[in-house]
Design an enzyme around this catalytic site. Structure first.
Site, PDB file in Angstrom:
ATOM      1  N   ASN A 125       6.003   1.792  -4.649  1.00 13.96           N
ATOM      2  CA  ASN A 125       5.604   3.144  -4.217  1.00 13.96           C
ATOM      3  C   ASN A 125       4.172   3.468  -4.634  1.00 13.96           C
ATOM      4  O   ASN A 125       3.840   4.606  -4.934  1.00 13.96           O
ATOM      5  CB  ASN A 125       6.582   4.212  -4.768  1.00 13.96           C
ATOM      6  CG  ASN A 125       6.423   5.605  -4.131  1.00 13.96           C
ATOM      7  OD1 ASN A 125       6.625   6.616  -4.808  1.00 13.96           O
ATOM      8  ND2 ASN A 125       6.057   5.679  -2.891  1.00 13.96           N
ATOM      9  N   CYS A 181       9.183   1.295  -0.343  1.00 19.06           N
ATOM     10  CA  CYS A 181       8.614  -0.044  -0.581  1.00 19.06           C
ATOM     11  C   CYS A 181       9.005  -0.484  -1.986  1.00 19.06           C
ATOM     12  O   CYS A 181      10.010   0.000  -2.528  1.00 19.06           O
ATOM     13  CB  CYS A 181       7.114  -0.063  -0.344  1.00 19.06           C
ATOM     14  SG  CYS A 181       6.140   0.972  -1.455  1.00 19.06           S
ATOM     15  N   CYS A 199       1.555   1.377  -2.865  1.00  9.45           N
ATOM     16  CA  CYS A 199       0.705   0.853  -1.776  1.00  9.45           C
ATOM     17  C   CYS A 199       1.270   1.251  -0.414  1.00  9.45           C
ATOM     18  O   CYS A 199       0.825   2.232   0.187  1.00  9.45           O
ATOM     19  CB  CYS A 199       0.566  -0.672  -1.858  1.00  9.45           C
ATOM     20  SG  CYS A 199      -0.105  -1.277  -3.422  1.00  9.45           S
ATOM     21  N   ARG A 200       2.256   0.483   0.089  1.00 12.43           N
ATOM     22  CA  ARG A 200       2.696   0.659   1.476  1.00 12.43           C
ATOM     23  C   ARG A 200       3.330   2.011   1.754  1.00 12.43           C
ATOM     24  O   ARG A 200       2.927   2.703   2.715  1.00 12.43           O
ATOM     25  CB  ARG A 200       3.667  -0.472   1.869  1.00 12.43           C
ATOM     26  CG  ARG A 200       3.005  -1.812   1.990  1.00 12.43           C
ATOM     27  CD  ARG A 200       4.013  -2.946   1.980  1.00 12.43           C
ATOM     28  NE  ARG A 200       4.635  -3.111   0.668  1.00 12.43           N
ATOM     29  CZ  ARG A 200       5.545  -4.011   0.366  1.00 12.43           C
ATOM     30  NH1 ARG A 200       5.976  -4.836   1.298  1.00 12.43           N
ATOM     31  NH2 ARG A 200       6.035  -4.118  -0.859  1.00 12.43           N
ATOM     32  N   SER A 201       4.324   2.402   0.960  1.00 17.99           N
ATOM     33  CA  SER A 201       5.048   3.632   1.349  1.00 17.99           C
ATOM     34  C   SER A 201       4.212   4.911   1.175  1.00 17.99           C
ATOM     35  O   SER A 201       4.303   5.799   2.038  1.00 17.99           O
ATOM     36  CB  SER A 201       6.415   3.728   0.659  1.00 17.99           C
ATOM     37  OG  SER A 201       6.294   3.814  -0.729  1.00 17.99           O
ATOM     38  N   ASP A 225       2.809  -7.114   2.553  1.00 17.64           N
ATOM     39  CA  ASP A 225       2.613  -6.564   1.206  1.00 17.64           C
ATOM     40  C   ASP A 225       1.193  -6.919   0.757  1.00 17.64           C
ATOM     41  O   ASP A 225       0.881  -8.091   0.541  1.00 17.64           O
ATOM     42  CB  ASP A 225       3.648  -7.188   0.264  1.00 17.64           C
ATOM     43  CG  ASP A 225       3.515  -6.653  -1.147  1.00 17.64           C
ATOM     44  OD1 ASP A 225       2.584  -5.859  -1.414  1.00 17.64           O
ATOM     45  OD2 ASP A 225       4.343  -7.033  -2.002  1.00 17.64           O
TER      46      ASP A 225
HETATM   47  P1  4NP Z   1       4.110  -1.574  -2.744  1.00 17.60           P
HETATM   48  O1  4NP Z   1       3.262  -2.780  -3.385  1.00 17.60           O
HETATM   49  O2  4NP Z   1       5.562  -1.972  -2.826  1.00 17.60           O
HETATM   50  O3  4NP Z   1       3.608  -1.519  -1.351  1.00 17.60           O
HETATM   51  O4  4NP Z   1       3.802  -0.334  -3.554  1.00 17.60           O
HETATM   52  C1  4NP Z   1       3.572  -3.379  -4.604  1.00 17.60           C
HETATM   53  C2  4NP Z   1       3.160  -2.770  -5.776  1.00 17.60           C
HETATM   54  C3  4NP Z   1       3.428  -3.358  -6.968  1.00 17.60           C
HETATM   55  C4  4NP Z   1       4.110  -4.569  -7.007  1.00 17.60           C
HETATM   56  C5  4NP Z   1       4.527  -5.164  -5.830  1.00 17.60           C
HETATM   57  C6  4NP Z   1       4.257  -4.564  -4.618  1.00 17.60           C
HETATM   58  N1  4NP Z   1       4.376  -5.189  -8.252  1.00 17.60           N
HETATM   59  O5  4NP Z   1       4.951  -6.285  -8.266  1.00 17.60           O
HETATM   60  O6  4NP Z   1       4.034  -4.615  -9.323  1.00 17.60           O
END
Ligand code: 4NP
Length: 158
Positions: A10, A7, A12-14, A123
């Site tokens: 790294n 993702c 939240c989703r993954s 997301d």
């Molecule tokens: P992830 O979520 O890709 O599912 O871990 C996000 C975490 C942080 C950010 C974007 C998405 N960010 O922009 O900091």
């Protein structure tokens, strides 16, 4: 089989997908491996977002010790399948690939449920805990399908 989830951060989703899949593999008595990583460096070294931890804990999964890391080229050697959450990750992983064989390993997570549609896993980062809950269920359904495909591929190899 070794499966990597990718993702953005790294956090939240993954890592949620990794924990969900590991738990399902464990329940099915399978020893296949899974890991996760991201494509942006903002959160490298961080533990998962508290909201992701809370939702995972609700379903009995502890992701608190996960440490965010970046995708690396060698992941193409280490993993058999690489599942991305949305088109930005698909683009980034694709442009890092070194060969058609590398690229063949990459697919959208939700193509497990909706083949060929290249739909994104939502997301949740900019949203509330309900968005995390919703994302959890998207990942959980896709991981159910993934485990059934892994079991099927083992039967075919016997
Ligand atoms: P992830 O979520 O890709 O599912 O871990 C996000 C975490 C942080 C950010 C974007 C998405 N960010 O922009 O900091």
């Amino acid at each position: 089989m070794k499966i990597l989830f990718v993702c953005t951060g790294n956090i939240c989703r993954s890592p949620m997908a990794e924990a969900i899949l590991r738990n399902k593999l464990n329940d099915a008595g399978l020893s296949d491996e899974t890991d996760s990583c991201g494509f942006e460096s903002f959160h490298v070294g961080d533990h998962p977002d508290k909201r992701a931890q809370t939702v995972c804990r609700k379903y009995g999964l502890d992701i608190s010790s996960h440490v965010a890391r970046l995708f690396r080229k060698s992941d193409f050697d280490r993993f058999d399948r690489i599942y991305v959450m949305d088109s930005s990750h698909y683009f980034n992983v694709s442009r890092t690939s070194r060969s058609a064989d590398d690229l063949k390993k990459v697919d959208y997570m939700l193509n497990l449920l909706f083949p060929g549609q290249d739909l994104p896993v939502d997301d949740p980062w900019y949203h509330d805990i309900e968005a995390f809950e919703n994302t959890y269920h998207q990942l959980d359904s896709a991981c159910d399908k993934l485990v059934s495909l892994i079991i099927l591929s083992k039967k075919h190899r016997q």
